[in-house]
Structure formats: structure tokens, C-alpha cells
Design a protein around this motif. Structure first.
Motif, PDB file in Angstrom:
ATOM      1  N   PRO A 298       0.808  -1.224   0.000  1.00 50.75           N
ATOM      2  CA  PRO A 298       0.000   0.000   0.000  1.00 50.75           C
ATOM      3  C   PRO A 298       0.842   1.275   0.000  1.00 50.75           C
ATOM      4  O   PRO A 298       0.406   2.301  -0.477  1.00 50.75           O
ATOM      5  N   GLN A 299       2.065   1.213   0.528  1.00 55.21           N
ATOM      6  CA  GLN A 299       2.918   2.399   0.553  1.00 55.21           C
ATOM      7  C   GLN A 299       3.553   2.655  -0.818  1.00 55.21           C
ATOM      8  O   GLN A 299       4.207   3.663  -1.013  1.00 55.21           O
ATOM      9  N   GLY A 300       3.392   1.704  -1.750  1.00 59.25           N
ATOM     10  CA  GLY A 300       3.874   1.927  -3.099  1.00 59.25           C
ATOM     11  C   GLY A 300       5.272   1.400  -3.375  1.00 59.25           C
ATOM     12  O   GLY A 300       5.801   1.604  -4.449  1.00 59.25           O
ATOM     13  N   TYR A 301       5.903   0.689  -2.433  1.00 60.38           N
ATOM     14  CA  TYR A 301       7.212   0.119  -2.727  1.00 60.38           C
ATOM     15  C   TYR A 301       7.102  -1.391  -2.815  1.00 60.38           C
ATOM     16  O   TYR A 301       6.175  -1.998  -2.295  1.00 60.38           O
ATOM     17  N   LEU A 302       8.043  -1.977  -3.501  1.00 64.42           N
ATOM     18  CA  LEU A 302       8.034  -3.417  -3.713  1.00 64.42           C
ATOM     19  C   LEU A 302       8.586  -4.114  -2.479  1.00 64.42           C
ATOM     20  O   LEU A 302       9.705  -3.858  -2.060  1.00 64.42           O
ATOM     21  N   GLU A 303       7.780  -4.956  -1.873  1.00 64.41           N
ATOM     22  CA  GLU A 303       8.214  -5.694  -0.685  1.00 64.41           C
ATOM     23  C   GLU A 303       8.560  -7.110  -1.109  1.00 64.41           C
ATOM     24  O   GLU A 303       7.716  -7.829  -1.638  1.00 64.41           O
ATOM     25  N   GLN A 304       9.792  -7.517  -0.879  1.00 61.98           N
ATOM     26  CA  GLN A 304      10.277  -8.813  -1.321  1.00 61.98           C
ATOM     27  C   GLN A 304       9.970  -9.905  -0.302  1.00 61.98           C
ATOM     28  O   GLN A 304      10.068  -9.683   0.894  1.00 61.98           O
ATOM     29  N   PRO A 305       9.633 -11.100  -0.774  1.00 61.16           N
ATOM     30  CA  PRO A 305       9.497 -12.229   0.128  1.00 61.16           C
ATOM     31  C   PRO A 305      10.841 -12.563   0.762  1.00 61.16           C
ATOM     32  O   PRO A 305      11.885 -12.343   0.157  1.00 61.16           O
ATOM     33  N   VAL A 306      10.801 -13.068   1.974  1.00 60.78           N
ATOM     34  CA  VAL A 306      12.017 -13.448   2.683  1.00 60.78           C
ATOM     35  C   VAL A 306      12.152 -14.964   2.721  1.00 60.78           C
ATOM     36  O   VAL A 306      13.249 -15.500   2.669  1.00 60.78           O
ATOM     37  N   LEU A 307      11.032 -15.677   2.783  1.00 57.25           N
ATOM     38  CA  LEU A 307      11.053 -17.120   2.967  1.00 57.25           C
ATOM     39  C   LEU A 307       9.969 -17.778   2.138  1.00 57.25           C
ATOM     40  O   LEU A 307       8.843 -17.285   2.085  1.00 57.25           O
ATOM     41  N   ALA A 308      10.311 -18.892   1.508  1.00 58.17           N
ATOM     42  CA  ALA A 308       9.323 -19.739   0.839  1.00 58.17           C
ATOM     43  C   ALA A 308       9.441 -21.141   1.408  1.00 58.17           C
ATOM     44  O   ALA A 308      10.553 -21.657   1.582  1.00 58.17           O
ATOM     45  N   LEU A 309       8.310 -21.735   1.738  1.00 62.77           N
ATOM     46  CA  LEU A 309       8.249 -23.120   2.221  1.00 62.77           C
ATOM     47  C   LEU A 309       7.651 -23.954   1.113  1.00 62.77           C
ATOM     48  O   LEU A 309       6.500 -23.767   0.731  1.00 62.77           O
ATOM     49  N   ASP A 310       8.438 -24.872   0.592  1.00 61.43           N
ATOM     50  CA  ASP A 310       8.000 -25.694  -0.518  1.00 61.43           C
ATOM     51  C   ASP A 310       7.912 -27.144  -0.068  1.00 61.43           C
ATOM     52  O   ASP A 310       8.676 -27.578   0.793  1.00 61.43           O
ATOM     53  N   GLY A 311       6.998 -27.871  -0.652  1.00 61.21           N
ATOM     54  CA  GLY A 311       6.852 -29.277  -0.312  1.00 61.21           C
ATOM     55  C   GLY A 311       7.984 -30.101  -0.902  1.00 61.21           C
ATOM     56  O   GLY A 311       8.289 -29.974  -2.082  1.00 61.21           O
ATOM     57  N   ALA A 312       8.619 -30.923  -0.078  1.00 62.53           N
ATOM     58  CA  ALA A 312       9.655 -31.835  -0.559  1.00 62.53           C
ATOM     59  C   ALA A 312       9.078 -33.242  -0.689  1.00 62.53           C
ATOM     60  O   ALA A 312       9.183 -33.870  -1.735  1.00 62.53           O
ATOM     61  N   VAL A 313       8.439 -33.728   0.393  1.00 65.65           N
ATOM     62  CA  VAL A 313       7.868 -35.072   0.416  1.00 65.65           C
ATOM     63  C   VAL A 313       6.634 -35.081   1.301  1.00 65.65           C
ATOM     64  O   VAL A 313       6.678 -34.590   2.432  1.00 65.65           O
ATOM     65  N   GLY A 314       5.532 -35.609   0.808  1.00 61.18           N
ATOM     66  CA  GLY A 314       4.379 -35.917   1.636  1.00 61.18           C
ATOM     67  C   GLY A 314       3.642 -34.756   2.261  1.00 61.18           C
ATOM     68  O   GLY A 314       2.909 -34.947   3.231  1.00 61.18           O
ATOM     69  N   VAL A 315       3.805 -33.534   1.732  1.00 64.47           N
ATOM     70  CA  VAL A 315       3.086 -32.389   2.273  1.00 64.47           C
ATOM     71  C   VAL A 315       2.318 -31.677   1.161  1.00 64.47           C
ATOM     72  O   VAL A 315       2.638 -31.806  -0.011  1.00 64.47           O
ATOM     73  N   THR A 316       1.331 -30.924   1.591  1.00 63.01           N
ATOM     74  CA  THR A 316       0.458 -30.225   0.663  1.00 63.01           C
ATOM     75  C   THR A 316       0.002 -28.926   1.314  1.00 63.01           C
ATOM     76  O   THR A 316       0.300 -28.683   2.478  1.00 63.01           O
ATOM     77  N   GLY A 317      -0.720 -28.115   0.551  1.00 68.77           N
ATOM     78  CA  GLY A 317      -1.336 -26.947   1.148  1.00 68.77           C
ATOM     79  C   GLY A 317      -2.325 -27.386   2.216  1.00 68.77           C
ATOM     80  O   GLY A 317      -2.652 -28.573   2.334  1.00 68.77           O
ATOM     81  N   PHE A 318      -2.829 -26.476   2.985  1.00 67.89           N
ATOM     82  CA  PHE A 318      -3.735 -26.758   4.107  1.00 67.89           C
ATOM     83  C   PHE A 318      -4.949 -27.514   3.600  1.00 67.89           C
ATOM     84  O   PHE A 318      -5.757 -26.984   2.862  1.00 67.89           O
ATOM     85  N   ALA A 319      -5.094 -28.774   3.991  1.00 62.92           N
ATOM     86  CA  ALA A 319      -6.106 -29.646   3.421  1.00 62.92           C
ATOM     87  C   ALA A 319      -7.325 -29.834   4.313  1.00 62.92           C
ATOM     88  O   ALA A 319      -8.181 -30.642   4.004  1.00 62.92           O
ATOM     89  N   TYR A 320      -7.446 -29.098   5.410  1.00 64.64           N
ATOM     90  CA  TYR A 320      -8.494 -29.385   6.382  1.00 64.64           C
ATOM     91  C   TYR A 320      -9.845 -28.786   6.022  1.00 64.64           C
ATOM     92  O   TYR A 320     -10.861 -29.439   6.151  1.00 64.64           O
ATOM     93  N   SER A 321      -9.879 -27.548   5.588  1.00 69.72           N
ATOM     94  CA  SER A 321     -11.149 -26.849   5.422  1.00 69.72           C
ATOM     95  C   SER A 321     -11.311 -26.314   4.011  1.00 69.72           C
ATOM     96  O   SER A 321     -10.401 -25.732   3.449  1.00 69.72           O
ATOM     97  N   MET A 322     -12.489 -26.497   3.467  1.00 72.91           N
ATOM     98  CA  MET A 322     -12.793 -25.921   2.154  1.00 72.91           C
ATOM     99  C   MET A 322     -12.912 -24.403   2.258  1.00 72.91           C
ATOM    100  O   MET A 322     -12.874 -23.703   1.265  1.00 72.91           O
ATOM    101  N   GLN A 323     -13.045 -23.875   3.472  1.00 72.64           N
ATOM    102  CA  GLN A 323     -13.202 -22.439   3.672  1.00 72.64           C
ATOM    103  C   GLN A 323     -11.884 -21.760   4.018  1.00 72.64           C
ATOM    104  O   GLN A 323     -11.862 -20.589   4.341  1.00 72.64           O
ATOM    105  N   ALA A 324     -10.794 -22.507   3.942  1.00 76.82           N
ATOM    106  CA  ALA A 324      -9.495 -21.919   4.268  1.00 76.82           C
ATOM    107  C   ALA A 324      -9.161 -20.809   3.272  1.00 76.82           C
ATOM    108  O   ALA A 324      -9.540 -20.865   2.104  1.00 76.82           O
ATOM    109  N   HIS A 325      -8.461 -19.808   3.743  1.00 74.80           N
ATOM    110  CA  HIS A 325      -8.017 -18.696   2.898  1.00 74.80           C
ATOM    111  C   HIS A 325      -7.123 -19.243   1.789  1.00 74.80           C
ATOM    112  O   HIS A 325      -6.343 -20.161   2.004  1.00 74.80           O
TER     113      HIS A 325
END
Length: 152
Positions: free
Chosen positions: A10-37
């Protein structure tokens, strides 16, 4: 890698990500709720300064009751440090992916309430009984690169 990915704040500057968590084995996005963000549904999870992400049994392809509903939190502190906080009943496992330990070092336990700094290439496991079953890989943007981008 998180380099080159950003968004306009909102301030108009580019904010860079610091960390990315990627699946390596046996993980997925949040699978519990269809209403999850939407942010929780897909990997990689991307965090910026001041953000945190809960990882839980609901991130596992094969969910186990021995993994807590809030097994750990991964956060980016205001100074840009990427942190792992163990919050589960059982320990959260982590291992280094330092060049001297190729392909990966041994698994280490982080118990409830303990915190450690995450380094680029580190791996996190949700399941202390079978650490190779549910693994995230951490991609940390180097602090030096981030500071250079902030100066531009």
C-alpha cells in the motif's frame, strides 16, 4: 527461489518475500477446510517481513494424529530472520542442507517452545516418528540481497 517475486505494498514500494516453504515429500497446502483462505491452500507458502505460517497435520498427505493441529510456526521477524518455533506435543524435526552435509544432515529435534533460525535449504519435518514422511524445504532470500534491494 524467492528472488524476483514481490508485490506492491500500500505504501507503493516493492516488498520482497524473505522465505518460501516448498513441499519436498508428503506435504500439501492446508487440506483441512474448504473455507481456508487461498493463501493456505497452495504451496509454496511465501512469507514476508512480520508474517508467520502454521504447519500442522493438515499439511500432511497422510495425516497422523501423532502430529499436532499446530505442530510448528514459521515466521519472518522484523529484522528479516527466518525462524522456526516448535508448538506441537511431539518435537518438530529439522535438518541442515549445508554444502558440507550433502545431500542433507541428520534430523534434529526442536521441542515445544524452542526456536531456531532457518537457513536456506533447511528442511522441516512434521512427523518425529517418521521424519522423511512429511518434509518442507525452506528457501531463504539472503539478507544481503534483501538489504541491497531495499536501498534501491
Amino acid at each position: 527461489s524467492v528472488q524476483g517475486v514481490g508485490y506492491e505494498s500500500p505504501q507503493g514500494y516493492l516488498e520482497q518475500p524473505v522465505l518460501a516453504l516448498d513441499g519436498a515429500v508428503g506435504v500439501t497446502g492446508f487440506a483441512y477446510s474448504m473455507q481456508a483462505h487461498d493463501r493456505y491452500l497452495h504451496l509454496p507458502y511465501v512469507l514476508r517481513l512480520g508474517e508467520e505460517q502454521v504447519l500442522s497435520r493438515w499439511n500432511m498427505v497422510r495425516q497422523k494424529l501423532t502430529v499436532s493441529r499446530e505442530q510448528c510456526k514459521v515466521a519472518v521477524a522484523a529484522d528479516g530472520a527466518a525462524l522456526l518455533l516448535s508448538t506441537g506435543r511431539g518435537p518438530t524435526m529439522w535438518r541442515s542442507r549445508a554444502a558440507s552435509e550433502w545431500p542433507c544432515g541428520p534430523w534434529n529435534a526442536l521441542y515445544n517452545g524452542q526456536v531456531r533460525v532457518i537457513e536456506d535449504g533447511d528442511q522441516l519435518s512434521l512427523d518425529c516418528n517418521d521424519p522423511d514422511d512429511a518434509v518442507f524445504t525452506c528457501h531463504v532470500q539472503q539478507q544481503q540481497q534483501q538489504q541491497q534491494q531495499q536501498q534501491q
